[in-house]
Motif scaffolding. Structure first.
Motif, PDB file in Angstrom:
ATOM      1  N   SER A   1      61.176  46.992  -9.461  1.00 47.56           N
ATOM      2  CA  SER A   1      61.031  45.767  -8.665  1.00 47.56           C
ATOM      3  C   SER A   1      61.865  44.630  -9.248  1.00 47.56           C
ATOM      4  N   LEU A   2      62.280  44.757 -10.482  1.00 48.16           N
ATOM      5  CA  LEU A   2      63.050  43.692 -11.130  1.00 48.16           C
ATOM      6  C   LEU A   2      64.554  43.856 -10.906  1.00 48.16           C
ATOM      7  N   LEU A   3      64.962  44.963 -10.318  1.00 47.50           N
ATOM      8  CA  LEU A   3      66.387  45.232 -10.119  1.00 47.50           C
ATOM      9  C   LEU A   3      66.677  45.351  -8.627  1.00 47.50           C
ATOM     10  N   PRO A   4      67.903  45.000  -8.209  1.00 42.11           N
ATOM     11  CA  PRO A   4      68.243  45.123  -6.790  1.00 42.11           C
ATOM     12  C   PRO A   4      68.168  46.583  -6.347  1.00 42.11           C
ATOM     13  N   ALA A   5      67.603  46.798  -5.194  1.00 39.37           N
ATOM     14  CA  ALA A   5      67.396  48.167  -4.720  1.00 39.37           C
ATOM     15  C   ALA A   5      68.707  48.947  -4.625  1.00 39.37           C
ATOM     16  N   ASP A   6      69.782  48.261  -4.223  1.00 35.07           N
ATOM     17  CA  ASP A   6      71.034  49.002  -4.028  1.00 35.07           C
ATOM     18  C   ASP A   6      71.691  49.415  -5.345  1.00 35.07           C
ATOM     19  N   GLN A   7      71.206  48.896  -6.447  1.00 31.15           N
ATOM     20  CA  GLN A   7      71.750  49.303  -7.740  1.00 31.15           C
ATOM     21  C   GLN A   7      70.986  50.505  -8.318  1.00 31.15           C
ATOM     22  N   LEU A   8      69.845  50.795  -7.754  1.00 32.04           N
ATOM     23  CA  LEU A   8      68.990  51.833  -8.349  1.00 32.04           C
ATOM     24  C   LEU A   8      69.434  53.237  -7.960  1.00 32.04           C
ATOM     25  N   ALA A   9      69.418  54.112  -8.925  1.00 33.94           N
ATOM     26  CA  ALA A   9      69.688  55.533  -8.638  1.00 33.94           C
ATOM     27  C   ALA A   9      68.461  56.157  -7.993  1.00 33.94           C
ATOM     28  N   ASP A  10      68.687  57.180  -7.206  1.00 32.78           N
ATOM     29  CA  ASP A  10      67.559  57.877  -6.597  1.00 32.78           C
ATOM     30  C   ASP A  10      66.718  58.588  -7.654  1.00 32.78           C
ATOM     31  N   ALA A  11      67.398  59.084  -8.643  1.00 38.17           N
ATOM     32  CA  ALA A  11      66.710  59.828  -9.700  1.00 38.17           C
ATOM     33  C   ALA A  11      67.508  59.642 -10.981  1.00 38.17           C
ATOM     34  N   PRO A  12      66.866  59.813 -12.115  1.00 36.36           N
ATOM     35  CA  PRO A  12      67.638  59.749 -13.359  1.00 36.36           C
ATOM     36  C   PRO A  12      68.609  60.924 -13.432  1.00 36.36           C
ATOM     37  N   PRO A  13      69.590  60.866 -14.337  1.00 36.08           N
ATOM     38  CA  PRO A  13      70.576  61.953 -14.455  1.00 36.08           C
ATOM     39  C   PRO A  13      69.886  63.298 -14.699  1.00 36.08           C
ATOM     40  N   PRO A  14      70.508  64.375 -14.250  1.00 40.40           N
ATOM     41  CA  PRO A  14      69.883  65.708 -14.331  1.00 40.40           C
ATOM     42  C   PRO A  14      69.959  66.312 -15.724  1.00 40.40           C
ATOM     43  N   LEU A  15      69.460  65.568 -16.704  1.00 43.13           N
ATOM     44  CA  LEU A  15      69.493  66.062 -18.089  1.00 43.13           C
ATOM     45  C   LEU A  15      68.563  67.254 -18.240  1.00 43.13           C
ATOM     46  N   PRO A  16      68.804  68.074 -19.243  1.00 40.67           N
ATOM     47  CA  PRO A  16      67.902  69.211 -19.463  1.00 40.67           C
ATOM     48  C   PRO A  16      66.510  68.730 -19.874  1.00 40.67           C
ATOM     49  N   GLU A  17      65.502  69.523 -19.544  1.00 42.38           N
ATOM     50  CA  GLU A  17      64.111  69.201 -19.891  1.00 42.38           C
ATOM     51  C   GLU A  17      63.608  70.231 -20.887  1.00 42.38           C
ATOM     52  N   LEU A  18      63.290  69.736 -22.071  1.00 46.30           N
ATOM     53  CA  LEU A  18      63.034  70.631 -23.203  1.00 46.30           C
ATOM     54  C   LEU A  18      61.851  70.138 -24.017  1.00 46.30           C
ATOM     55  N   ALA A  19      61.242  71.046 -24.752  1.00 48.84           N
ATOM     56  CA  ALA A  19      60.216  70.651 -25.717  1.00 48.84           C
ATOM     57  C   ALA A  19      60.891  70.435 -27.080  1.00 48.84           C
ATOM     58  N   GLU A  20      60.233  69.678 -27.933  1.00 52.55           N
ATOM     59  CA  GLU A  20      60.852  69.325 -29.212  1.00 52.55           C
ATOM     60  C   GLU A  20      61.171  70.569 -30.041  1.00 52.55           C
ATOM     61  N   GLY A  21      60.261  71.544 -30.015  1.00 49.83           N
ATOM     62  CA  GLY A  21      60.490  72.766 -30.785  1.00 49.83           C
ATOM     63  C   GLY A  21      61.735  73.526 -30.326  1.00 49.83           C
ATOM     64  N   ASP A  22      61.979  73.509 -29.017  1.00 52.01           N
ATOM     65  CA  ASP A  22      63.199  74.082 -28.440  1.00 52.01           C
ATOM     66  C   ASP A  22      64.448  73.424 -28.976  1.00 52.01           C
ATOM     67  N   VAL A  23      64.409  72.110 -28.961  1.00 52.27           N
ATOM     68  CA  VAL A  23      65.578  71.325 -29.364  1.00 52.27           C
ATOM     69  C   VAL A  23      65.906  71.604 -30.830  1.00 52.27           C
ATOM     70  N   VAL A  24      64.885  71.589 -31.647  1.00 49.60           N
ATOM     71  CA  VAL A  24      65.116  71.809 -33.074  1.00 49.60           C
ATOM     72  C   VAL A  24      65.674  73.204 -33.330  1.00 49.60           C
ATOM     73  N   ARG A  25      65.027  74.204 -32.761  1.00 49.77           N
ATOM     74  CA  ARG A  25      65.460  75.576 -33.034  1.00 49.77           C
ATOM     75  C   ARG A  25      66.883  75.796 -32.521  1.00 49.77           C
ATOM     76  N   HIS A  26      67.173  75.235 -31.383  1.00 50.34           N
ATOM     77  CA  HIS A  26      68.515  75.362 -30.809  1.00 50.34           C
ATOM     78  C   HIS A  26      69.575  74.823 -31.778  1.00 50.34           C
ATOM     79  N   PHE A  27      69.390  73.609 -32.213  1.00 48.46           N
ATOM     80  CA  PHE A  27      70.446  72.984 -33.022  1.00 48.46           C
ATOM     81  C   PHE A  27      70.475  73.505 -34.456  1.00 48.46           C
ATOM     82  N   VAL A  28      69.334  73.915 -34.969  1.00 46.32           N
ATOM     83  CA  VAL A  28      69.343  74.514 -36.306  1.00 46.32           C
ATOM     84  C   VAL A  28      70.095  75.840 -36.255  1.00 46.32           C
ATOM     85  N   ASN A  29      69.787  76.652 -35.276  1.00 48.38           N
ATOM     86  CA  ASN A  29      70.476  77.945 -35.183  1.00 48.38           C
ATOM     87  C   ASN A  29      71.964  77.769 -34.901  1.00 48.38           C
ATOM     88  N   LEU A  30      72.300  76.811 -34.044  1.00 47.98           N
ATOM     89  CA  LEU A  30      73.720  76.580 -33.772  1.00 47.98           C
ATOM     90  C   LEU A  30      74.462  76.220 -35.051  1.00 47.98           C
TER      91      LEU A  30
END
Lengths: 460, 482, 460, 482
Positions: free
Chosen positions: D31-60
């Motif tokens: 409500s504090l921002l002009p409607a025409d500036q708002l995105a319909d949805a946030p960027p399609p970033l991956p959705e992960l749990a913390e344990g996933d993220v850690v294991r992924h980057f440690v193994n990499l």
């Protein structure tokens, strides 16, 4: 929902479908009688996100005096030695700190080799044949050594020690011996703060002698003499030693000791208000199978390669249950790793120089106290890295609080442990302390007005 | 290929560590000490450069499987994700650099944290008396038994010299009882894997001090007879000790104090996210009923007005280790509990139960699961059939799983299940991981026996010879090995 | 000898023997004409051991105000966002920070995959096709984008920007364009702090337009409108954006922008007095081969497995030398890794909530300044996470020093960058700030006496 | 086996990050921002749990070779040991949590460190004007050339539009010259691998602005004609720029300012122990003669009495990046220089030279080394003969070394050596490691060509197809790849 859970609602539905249950509650109801299930939520604080909790913990941490914020002269079994950055770097690798006891040797060679290296290093600093992979701490290790001796020396129940052994270590010993068939004799230290009295106390009922060298007052004991007497009487000798001290002093094994124990905190482990710490234990070869705790040993794999495994597990409670050598089934691998890295970095020369710094700087501090009007040294004669000081004004607690308020953790009050020393405190000086630190210590202590001290004491 | 030992890399004169020079004038350390106390030379430690040390230990670390790198379904060990925020917060200088003998007044933050932790785990246990001192689960068992002994001594019931333990119990139970000066008697399990009530009754009498119970038990089953059990024991005048190894199954669902336990320990390195540290450090705080609180080891933290103080309980058994306890481990538990809070801890257990049951629903098509098709947070399968049909043991199965990138489950425990395979997935593994694990298990049972028998194939070493290791122990490197 | 050297004296002798030299000096003398060799030692401080140096650095570090010791409302291109512990844990792994540019793909798949994931994430937050593997920082990335546009749009030399673009970014642009054939036009922002003026400035000579949205004053620009006008005139549009803002706001690609650049410090990178930071850049597909910096791409290995390599290297200076797209041959892998981990943790919902926190809390702060007697808001209209405040008392520097002395880094004085704003400062509010922080900010600022402020100013 | 991408692990609704709830009352962000500036949805970033993220980057991470794990003799990159103390000290909150726009008065410690670093590297260079601003070596080159351009403009010598670069120079030299608006001319190397003086003379005139010189050069040779070169250039009224990539060879032995350089950059991530960070961040501070100091980019740190201030030089070219510079990298350089101090830095270079010559003494029995039997801190061998005799390229050799647990040397650079193999061992490797490396090199030359040609065999992937990667670039994951 804060936290680390994985399952999305659709995951949960799919999983329940596979299980054939309507809900997790249904599964629980099938297991836990509803009568004993909780009818209300746990009374705990609400969930806290990382950002908020960290900000709270930072405030909480900042409210404590610490050896980071203050100049530290406290010892009494835990010391402010320097910890090289390499130690933290290695110990913070997830492969070390998030693995478990190396039950599967094929995927645990890292931890197993570290344990084997640790055991070798402990042999090197104790001069004894066999080390385990570590125990809880120096205090409980001393008690475990006594239990080991009691089990080894059949039909003797007397344990002799001295009040120059760390008072907390003696408390542990008392608590453990309370319910078993053993008699504890505590010999008072001499005027000069050493334990010659033990020589007279040793008799044919004595299973073992526990001494500390350098002792609780920093003083050096006649270990060889006591060991000879004990052996003559058929008793075992246990020495609690300071791992830094063997940079200069003879090692337990060189002095004829049978079992050596130590607090390994000083070897690269942080103080953290008392734990986790590192119980070091080593013994002569013939006591090996009485040793509590984990032990790693060398062997070969099917391809003939050298490798390491947990060994001598028949001593342990998994197999022997009530006949086990001890109930201990963990070790302090992470702290043993830190000690291993620390000793690898120091090497013989580094350990020697660290010990030299302690001795020389402690002596400088002693000279200053000796020269002071307000304070006196309780014991004459050489010390390693700490010594007992008497405050002629008497109110040690207030004196030390005054020092804390002025940025100095000036020493350990020994009154709370031993009422007879209520006007005394222990001052420890490690290699970290500088000339300027010593100046500051004396200035702060001598500026504590006796009456202010008394006033403070009443309010605390 | 075996890795060189530190000692084999040593080169005389190499150094990694340096201190500032001591003042040239003034007495030397050697002159300040009696000559007969001085060693001829410092210990023969390895001599290395810093780069050597770092590379050695970094490379060694990669030979470990760990929670950070692999699924680690080691039954009874609760190898859940170890949050990184715990490590960071617990490492703040104001927590990690505090001397254990500092005055209460100089550590208000530490004491507040410890006090709140006492309150929190007391609430989770349903047992208000708390000591944070024990250094590990087994240490907690011993400490609680020393408390029980002191209690009986105080009541003049010294004749209570027996501790009952279940045949499915962890080996530490009987060992701890022994160390506390008790004798032990074993209570059998029944066909359902629960306590055999008749056997229990037959062993209860006025010499019974404590029944040590694991519930949920090591088969992952919550004993549905729990009220009968605790009533029987209490009627005999004895106490119930709960081995808290499996608390991850019941947080906020049921409380040991509510189902009749009088004493218990927690394994914060399991239930409250560890880490396990390669075998330690852990901690073993204990919780007891109010009438036992006076016997707890000291110090405990009290709140007086707005201030926190360390005090010894009135009839304390003394202490079981030096200083306060494993504060660093306890700090992580504190942070963990605060993170989930009242809303979350029950959900942790629910997801742990959900994950275990889901995996069980898949595994029971692959291996026998003798004790039912539902469980709490873990279950025990049996490789009995595999043994019979393909001459493959639980151990072979475990080793082959390593090749598939999974740590092995616990095998051969509990003793009441033949060729036991004890699986605890925890709440911090995804459904995808559980599926992949079940798939691997299935593939192994379909593989040629030869492949499995010689597993693992992809690890740094193949199976080590344990027998030789124990028969001719080599427990340290010596110069002659060089 | 402090340090990290390996060779013992006997090593040195053996090595010299193998070389056939008497001494290292002999080798050097054969290479470096004695006339240009140093005749004296370097004038540097003496070698410092770890313990001593760390104690000195701790004192030095403690002398600085920081966002750890103070409450921070400073922005202006660098922000005090929360950094989850996981980010530090991952980035402190030696395999990441002690490796180099992945020239040998077979032993660099970790870094290469991270680069590929980073590029994908940058595509996702920009809505553009192609990202490189990062540039030095947001400021130089903006200039690199302009150079890229100048090279793409042939025979046009005019670059249009606005003074609502970060003043330092404009300074960089000026320095780079100084010696090459390009004309820089800076359009002043309107009363309301936005850059509509650009619309009038665009002409047929215009190669590109550089705008910032949200802009230096936190205000939102009409990017779509400007992009349409520029495209109509045949020019390219470059937007410098805030990666956090796209949690709520439309992405550069959604607004028709050709090249997006950003300062990636806000994505999990610490402030460290300005660097190292992370230059983010993404563009439309057809500009791909003009992109400066490293790029990782997907391919397959000889066994047919998917893998990653550095690619499009013909753009680079190793091969093209003076014809290279740019002289940049490093990227900020370690900071890109941090951003990758950060965005993986936040996910779409976390990024959105972070943006929401910024907007809501910034608005709360604005309302307090608007209600204050001493201060006024310079611009009306919505802002994202910062805004310009005028101090009616005028001496902003003294005001902010007063706040610093009272534990608050209250804002960024913009006078030093733009004299016309000398009585103004920027206030930034991130998700880390609490209600209590806002209370403290206002209390501290309003307590700064105008005259004390002036007095302080004279002495500084 | 390829590793899953973050995006392939995403599962809608999974979360790792949580913020406290915003107050329920009050306006929402939308409500504090002009409607025409708002995105319909946030960027399609991956959705992960913390344990996933850690294991992924440690193994990499474990798929990388690094200095912490392997010998990394990458020529021209100075992959020396990266001290852990640097990391710890540079991460102190009072250094790492400082906002770049804080007032000078609020950051006395930071400014003192930066001032002292300016002094120290000015002394090491023998060039007193110092700017710490450039973000990398190449950035330093560009900045220095912008300084040179401003200097000439100021002197009215705008006609000096040519920059000379050696044919053995790093590619960044000509690229930087181009970016600074100069044209480039290439100066040839002679048979000894040094500057061809006649060629240099023929290209020097009053249009020459700068000669960019690398000395020791990329063949690891110190140009013995250095005085003639610098005299010639100076006589032509031009400036000498020294590419400081190889400073690790000459610390305290000779100084660029003393042998005639007018401008230079340092690579602190090389010379002063990095770390390299997987390709960055580095830094590229530059040092110049006093008459050029006024043109340096600002801010620089000045000491006035006991206070430190940031100021812009009088005729500054402006700035080349935002804020002060890569302070985090510079802090590590500061700590490194302080650690070795006046006594140690020369020893660093001596040991670097010793190690390189020792390795050269072994390698020249295995491969051709076209430019002599002595070198400074690195040397360039040639796999020409191997190519001729066994059809194996420098690249094959490089790949096969990976199987032996060594990172490959730099290959195909410098361009003046056919099948170049450029080896820089640095001072932080043991003699044992250098011996093992030479041994591996020898064994490879003795191996069957087939084995070498298909190397590496032991790495996670085999050789990737670079051609396809460039021809059909896939530069990001897209939904359809799922």
């Amino acid at each position: 929902m804060n936290g680390y859970l994985f399952h999305t609602e659709s995951d949960r539905r799919e999983m329940l479908r596979a299980i054939g249950a309507e809900s997790v509650q249904e599964i629980i109801d099938g297991q836990v009688p509803p009568a004993v299930q909780m009818k209300r939520p746990l009374e705990l604080p609400p969930a806290a996100d990382e950002m908020t909790l960290e900000s709270e913990l930072r405030r909480l941490a900042a409210s404590n005096a610490s050896v980071s914020s203050h100049v530290c002269f406290m010892g009494g079994g835990a010391y402010d030695h320097f910890i090289p950055a390499v130690v933290d770097e290695i110990a913070s690798r997830g492969e070390y700190y998030t693995s478990y006891t190396p039950y599967q040797a094929e995927v645990s060679q890292g931890n197993l080799q570290v344990m084997f290296e640790y055991e070798t290093l402990v042999s090197q600093i104790t001069g004894l044949d066999v080390s385990n992979a570590s125990l809880y701490d120096g205090g409980s290790a001393a008690t475990e050594a006594v239990l080991m001796a009691l089990a080894s020396v059949k039909k003797r129940h007397k344990v002799i020690t001295s009040d120059a052994v760390h008072p907390e270590y003696r408390e542990i010993l008392e608590a453990y011996l309370q319910n078993i068939d053993a008699e504890l004799v505590v010999v008072p230290a001499s005027e000069s703060g050493t334990s010659e009295g033990i020589l007279d106390a040793i008799d044919e009922q004595t299973a073992c002698v526990l001494i500390q060298h350098p002792n609780f007052f920093g003083r050096l004991e006649q270990v060889r003499k006591i060991a000879d007497a004990a052996h003559q009487a058929g008793a075992l000798v246990i020495q609690s030693f300071d791992p830094i001290s063997v940079g200069l002093l003879k090692r337990p094994g060189d002095l004829g000791v049978d079992i050596a124990v130590a607090e390994g905190q000083c070897l690269g482990n942080p103080l953290q208000y008392g734990g986790p710490y590192l119980g070091i234990m080593a013994c002569r070869q013939d006591l090996m199978r009485r040793m509590p705790g984990r032990i790693a040993g060398q062997t070969t794999d099917r391809r003939g390669n050298r490798c390491w495994v947990l060994t001598l597990q028949t001593r342990e409670q998994h197999i022997r249950r009530e006949k086990a050598t001890s109930n201990i089934c963990s070790n302090q691998t992470l702290l043993a790793l830190r000690a291993t890295v620390y000793l690898s970095l120091l090497g013989p020369q580094g350990l020697k120089e660290t010990a030299e710094h302690c001795v020389v700087k402690t002596n400088q501090a002693r000279e200053r106290f000796a020269a002071s009007e307000r304070f006196e040294l309780v014991h004459a004669g050489p010390v390693f890295k700490e010594f007992l000081v008497r405050d002629r004004e008497g109110d040690v607690q207030a004196l030390l609080e005054h020092a804390t308020d002025h940025g100095v953790l000036a020493g350990v009050p020994v009154g709370p442990m031993e009422p007879k020393w209520k006007d005394c405190f222990l001052v420890a000086v490690t290699e970290k302390r500088t000339e300027a630190d010593l100046d500051r210590l004396m200035k702060v202590l001598e500026s504590a007005p006796a009456d202010e001290a008394n006033r403070l004491a009443e309010t605390v | 290929q075996a890795t060189k030992l530190l000692f084999e890399m040593s080169r005389s004169g190499r150094r990694a560590h340096h201190l500032p020079p001591l003042p040239a004038e003034g007495e030397t350390a050697a002159s300040l000490l009696p000559a007969d106390q001085l060693a001829d030379a410092p210990p023969p430690l390895p001599e290395l450069a810093e780069g050597d040390v770092v590379r050695h230990f970094v490379n060694l670390s990669t030979l470990n499987m760990s929670v950070d790198t692999h699924f680690y379904p080691l039954g009874s060990c609760t190898m859940k994700y170890n949050p990184k925020r715990n490590e960071r917060m617990a490492s703040l200088p104001g927590l990690v650099d505090v001397h254990p003998l500092q005055s209460d007044r100089s550590v208000p933050g530490v004491l507040q944290m410890l006090y709140e932790l006492q309150q929190m785990i007391g609430e989770i246990a349903g047992l208000p008396g708390v000591s944070l001192q024990p250094a590990a689960g087994a240490h907690g068992e011993l400490t609680a038994l020393l408390v029980a002994a002191a209690y009986y001594r105080d009541r003049g019931e010294d004749q209570r010299r027996y501790v009952l333990t279940a045949d499915s119990a962890h080996g530490t139970n009987p060992a701890s009882a022994q160390m506390a000066g008790f004798s032990t008697r074993t209570v059998k399990s029944n066909a359902q894997g629960l306590v055999d009530l008749d056997d229990l009754k037959s062993k209860l009498d006025d010499k019974t001090a404590v029944f040590m119970l694991t519930n949920p038990n090591t088969l992952g089953l919550f004993d549905s007879q729990i009220k009968e059990i605790t009533d029987l024991v209490h009627e005999a005048g004895a106490l119930i000790y709960l081995d808290g190894a499996n608390m991850n199954a019941i947080l906020g669902i049921t409380r040991p104090g509510d189902f009749g336990a009088d004493l218990m320990h927690f394994n914060p390195h399991k239930t409250f996210s560890g880490p396990h540290g390669g075998g330690g450090p852990g901690a073993g705080p204990i919780c007891v009923r109010d009438f036992l609180a006076d016997y707890l080891p000291g110090p405990v933290v009290e709140k007086v007005g707005e201030e926190f103080r360390t005090v010894d309980p009135a009839k304390t058994i003394g202490r079981v280790r030096s200083f306060f306890g494993n504060v660093g481990v306890l700090a992580r538990a504190y942070i963990y509990i605060r993170t989930y809070g009242k809303e979350g801890l029950r959900r942790v257990s629910e997801d742990a139960v959900l994950g275990a049951n889901y995996l069980l629903s898949k595994v029971r098509h692959i291996l026998d699961v003798p004790h039912g098709d539902r469980c709490m947070h873990e279950f025990v399968a049996s490789a009995k059939k595999l043994k019979k049909e393909k001459h493959l043991s639980a151990m072979d199965l475990a080793k082959r799983l390593l090749d598939f990138g999974f740590h092995a489950p616990t095998v051969y425990f509990p003793l009441v299940v033949e060729e036991a395979v004890m699986v605890e997935p925890t709440e911090t593994e995804s459904k995808e991981t559980l599926d992949a694990f079940a798939e691997a298990l299935f593939r192994i049972t379909e593989e040629s026996g030869d492949v499995v028998e010689h597993a693992p194939h992809s690890t740094n070493i193949s199976r080590p010879d344990d027998v030789i290791a124990a028969r001719k122990p080599i427990l340290r490197w010596t110069e002659k090995d060089k």
